[in-house]
Design a protein around this motif. Structure first.
Motif: not given
Length: 479
Positions: A439-447
């Motif tokens: 989820s952290d990696i996903e958020e970093a990409i989405l942000n």
């Protein structure tokens, strides 16, 4: 019959010869004859054709199959019917019969009858039309109820008293509305009143039969016409009250909201004009389904429906299950569109961030284009200036989506680093910590903190892993 395509003429002659040889009489009846007079037959292409015989439908089917040189015969002895499939044609044979019904069932008691008996049991005059395929009067039209006249008037009428017709088989009420919607016919006043009187009888019909007819209404050229009839006759309230409940307008302090039923049907028609996707049409039907439950009046804002998108999405599975619609990816697609249908309009600001657009693409996935189609259909204002402005806004949103998608490739996004790689790199066993890191990696990409590619994701994973491992270790120590 004189203007029939040669392929039909050849087939009918073969049927005539085969059935005459076993000393039975045979007639083409129902939809094929009706569509011939409506000029709806598509050349000589394959078609489902209903045939009634005075005698055994099964014996007639066997004789015709032998004549045509096919063994593709399905027999239903319990109902005295048989189906022959040949060169794409589906020939349904049934022996002429009389029917009588119990009040609590649409399954009739059947006895042998004449052609006239069979025509009396038909649902509508336009479906009681028949052609003889018998040598002594080949091609003769049998029209005991002036069905041809009703075709010319574009009128749906029952051949006998409508109360009897609909009480015997309540599904015929839905068929009346489906035909009216598909063929752009009116329902004759007495027949319509019969539907209103018998609407409660639809309760003895299985949800599978109801949804089959309802989906045909949904897929008609202008589905709102069928739904308006369903609502006005009381049928809709019997099996789909959630949609009926959208009807009505309230007023407070001189302010009124729009009637959400008629708005929904306008959205449905708008979608039908641009797409034949059944499930996108269902998303249109359900996009505002939670408005009655979320309706509030605020003295500063007026009427509001805050949260109807989220609550509507929660209602979708229950409605699908109740109506007998599929509980699979098609339901999840509709649920997604209902949940997201307000999101694009929030992206019209010129300074909206790439992150917000990226998240919409990520959540919508392959349905993003359908979502935008639904949003455009949702514009039902009578103010042309407002419509032009909304459409211009959506043009801007679609442009931003295209720009972000080209740069970040978020549609149907899949994590560039999977759980197994996280376990290997972090040297940890399966568990909830894997999901937290993903989820952290996903958020970093989405942000937009890191690019949407494997190399960047791996580099980011290495940069955060110690933080997660330390936190995990401290939790274990405390426990």
């Amino acid at each position: 019959m004189e203007n029939l395509n040669p392929s039909y003429k050849k087939l009918f002659q073969s049927i005539s010869d085969a059935v005459a040889a076993i000393d039975q009489r045979v007639y083409v009846i129902g939809g094929f004859v009706r569509d011939y007079y409506l000029d709806r037959l598509s050349g000589g292409s394959a078609y489902d054709i209903d045939l009634v015989t005075v005698g055994s439908g099964i014996e007639a089917a066997d004789a015709v199959a032998k004549k045509l040189g096919t063994t593709n015969v399905a027999t239903y002895r319990r109902f005295g019917t048989a189906r022959v499939t040949w060169n794409g044609f589906v020939l349904e044979f049934v022996g002429a019969r009389k029917e009588s019904y119990r009040h609590d069932s649409r399954k009739p008691a059947v006895e042998d009858g004449t052609l006239e008996d069979d025509q009396y049991r038909r649902d509508f005059t336009i479906n009681a039309l028949s052609w003889s395929l018998n040598p002594d009067d080949y091609g003769k039209l049998n029209d005991p109820f002036d069905g041809l006249g009703d075709l010319k008037k574009r009128l749906l009428r029952t051949p006998v008293d409508p109360d009897r017709t609909f009480s015997d088989d309540p599904l015929r009420m839905l068929r009346a509305i489906r035909f009216a919607s598909q063929l752009h016919f009116n329902i004759e006043p007495d027949t319509r009143k019969g539907i209103e009187r018998s609407a409660h009888r639809i309760g003895i019909i299985s949800k599978e039969r109801i949804i089959d007819e309802l989906n045909k209404v949904v897929m008609s050229d202008q589905p709102s016409a069928g739904f308006r009839l369903l609502f006005e006759t009381g049928l809709l309230d019997e099996f789909f009250p959630e949609l009926s409940n959208l009807h009505g307008v309230e007023e407070a302090h001189g302010l009124r909201h729009k009637d959400n039923l008629w708005h929904t049907l306008k959205v449905l028609d708008n979608v039908a004009m641009v797409s034949d996707n059944l499930w996108l049409r269902w998303a249109a039907i359900l996009h505002d389904i939670a408005k009655p439950a979320t309706k509030r009046f605020d003295t500063r804002q007026g009427w509001t429906f805050h949260g109807h998108d989220a609550l509507g999405a929660q209602m979708v599975p229950r409605i699908f299950r109740k109506l007998g619609l599929p509980m699979d990816d098609r339901m999840r697609y509709v649920k997604k569109l209902v949940r997201l249908h307000l999101r694009p309009i929030a992206l019209v600001d010129e300074i909206v961030t790439d992150s917000a657009v990226r998240r919409l693409i990520f959540e919508a996935g392959d349905a993003i284009d359908d979502l935008m189609m639904l949003c455009r259909a949702d514009i039902t204002s009578k103010n042309d200036r407002k419509i032009r402005q909304f459409l211009k806004n959506f043009d801007h949103v679609e442009q931003r989506i295209a720009e972000v998608e080209e740069k970040d490739r978020m549609r149907n996004w899949k994590p560039p680093v999977d759980g197994n790689e996280i376990m290997e790199i972090c040297d940890i066993p399966p568990g909830p910590l894997i999901g937290e890191i993903k989820s952290d990696i996903e958020e970093a990409i989405l942000n937009g903190d890191i690019p949407n590619d494997r190399e960047a994701a791996l580099k980011y994973l290495h940069s955060i892993k110690d933080h997660y491992l330390e936190g995990h270790s401290s939790k274990e120590t405390k426990s």
